[in-house]
Design an enzyme around this catalytic site. Structure first.
Site, PDB file in Angstrom:
ATOM      1  N   LYS A 246      30.532  75.136 -29.063  1.00  0.00           N
ATOM      2  CA  LYS A 246      30.642  74.442 -30.358  1.00  0.00           C
ATOM      3  C   LYS A 246      31.113  72.995 -30.148  1.00  0.00           C
ATOM      4  CE  LYS A 246      35.291  76.382 -30.994  1.00  0.00           C
ATOM      5  NZ  LYS A 246      36.024  77.527 -31.566  1.00  0.00           N
TER       6      LYS A 246
ATOM      7  N   ARG B   4      42.384  83.522 -40.879  1.00  0.00           N
ATOM      8  CA  ARG B   4      41.458  82.404 -40.955  1.00  0.00           C
ATOM      9  C   ARG B   4      40.145  82.935 -41.540  1.00  0.00           C
ATOM     10  NH1 ARG B   4      40.315  78.800 -35.592  1.00  0.00           N
ATOM     11  NH2 ARG B   4      38.809  80.435 -35.127  1.00  0.00           N
TER      12      ARG B   4
ATOM     13  N   TYR C 128      46.992  43.164 -32.108  1.00  0.00           N
ATOM     14  CA  TYR C 128      47.297  43.178 -33.536  1.00  0.00           C
ATOM     15  C   TYR C 128      48.778  43.462 -33.800  1.00  0.00           C
ATOM     16  CZ  TYR C 128      42.277  43.478 -34.621  1.00  0.00           C
ATOM     17  OH  TYR C 128      40.949  43.239 -34.745  1.00  0.00           O
TER      18      TYR C 128
END
Ligand SMILES: *Cc1c(COP(=O)(O)O)cnc(C)c1O
Length: 369
Positions: A38, A136, A264
């Site tokens: 996956k 789940r 930054y």
């Protein structure tokens, strides 16, 4: 396209083979091996990884979503593919591409039966997910009679497997809970099998399950992170080889004086004359801001160079004072000798998140195919 000279994620299929053999050797010969590919094979390249695993002899694949399974089918993957988290709106696509759904609720079970009837399917392989404590996806114990009734009344389905997922298989403190999950899984599975006259595969172990609860391998194991070289365990990690290495190069080098700031919001101030290298990789590539401000760093010619200042979208700056290097030199962000676990830990996260977070704009390069 010219050969990538900027940031590349190297994917070492030789290391994948090593890890596959390691986990194969941990389980009985007749236990099947499901490879979890996956999320682009944990952030790498699902097609290249699945092709290699098919060649190595994996029995099954799993993806999270239907699209991921279709991509594998369209690239010639022929082994069965379990879709772990399908939505009922995608069931026609599942059947069209010979994918096998996880059915985890009454709603998905009913909807799949309806789709399978419409497409005149018989004995279509499906996987029944049981909730044993992760809370789940999956059926709870009181729902089983309903599951049995629905399946008994249709010829469209074949229960190819029954499975569940462990909540804390890598955590010895949770051993009692895990053993409880395994016992409940056994009990619930038997209830289904007795009433369905089916011979499904049973599986509950993920990577850490194989390592810590080898007696719970049942008929199949599901390995994800382990294949990519991570054992979730300091004693197992050395036996595995991380599959991915994130490399970049030095774009520019400058020397700044004491008091000058970098990047930054000027969060880094040079305490002395400092040599800074600018690298073409940033938070839009998956090196999140959490890794900035010297939380961790990269390696250049074998030496550690901390990330200074804030991580920018496409760029990080590193302190290379005292490191012998020049513009164009190779930089290892993580991988190889520099274990991705160390990088992930410095950012307060885990290997899973680090490697799946490397964005698609980073060129993937297959090595040792
Ligand atoms: C992702 C996943 C796995 C793989 O787990 P690893 O810890 O990576 O081995 C196994 N089973 C299910 C249901 C999953 O969602």
């Amino acid at each position: 396209m010219p050969e990538a000279k900027e940031t590349v994620l190297e994917i070492d299929l030789g290391n994948l083979a090593h890890n596959y053999q390691y986990f194969r050797s941990k389980i009985d010969k007749n236990v099947r091996f499901l490879s979890v590919v996956k999320a682009h094979a944990y952030g790498s390249d699902s097609v290249a990884i699945a092709r290699k695993l098919e060649e190595l002899g994996t029995d099954y694949f799993a993806v999270a979503y239907v699209e991921e399974g279709i991509r594998l089918r369209e690239n010639g993957i022929t082994k069965p593919i379990l879709v772990l988290h399908p939505q009922f709106t995608h069931f026609e696509e599942i059947i069209k591409h010979c994918l096998e759904p996880n059915l985890y609720s009454e709603k998905t079970l009913r909807a799949f039966i309806e789709t399978a009837e419409k497409l005149q399917q018989q004995h279509y392989p499906v996987h029944i997910k049981l909730n044993t404590g992760l809370n789940r996806l999956g059926f709870d114990p009181p729902e089983l009679p309903r599951v049995i009734e629905l399946i008994q009344h249709t010829k469209t389905l074949k229960v190819a497997s029954i499975f569940s997922h462990l909540a804390a298989s890598e955590d010895w403190q949770e051993r009692d809970f895990t053993v409880g999950q395994i016992d409940l899984f056994r009990k619930m599975s038997w209830q289904l099998i007795e009433n369905l006259e089916a011979e499904p595969l049973l599986h509950i172990c993920n990577t850490s399950g194989i390592i810590n609860y080898p007696k719970a391998a049942f008929n199949m194991v599901r390995t994800g992170i382990g294949l990519y070289g991570f054992g979730n365990d300091k004693t197992v990690d050395p036996a595995l080889k991380p599959v991915v290495t994130l490399k970049t190069i030095i774009s520019q080098i400058r020397t700044i004086e004491k008091g000058a700031t970098v990047g930054y919001n000027r969060v880094f101030t040079a305490q002395d004359t400092t040599k800074i290298a600018t690298l073409p990789v940033g938070h839009a590539d998956g090196i999140n801001r959490i890794y900035g401000k010297q939380k961790t760093g990269v390696h250049i010619n074998g030496q550690f160079a901390p990330i200074v200042g804030n991580v920018c979208m496409d760029i990080i700056m590193v302190n290379i004072t005292g490191i012998d290097c020049e513009e164009g030199d190779e930089v290892i962000v993580f991988g190889g000798k520099y274990h991705p676990n160390d990088f992930a830990e410095a950012g307060g996260t885990i290997s899973y998140e680090l490697i799946t977070g490397i964005q698609r704009r980073v060129t993937r390069k297959i090595v040792n195919g």
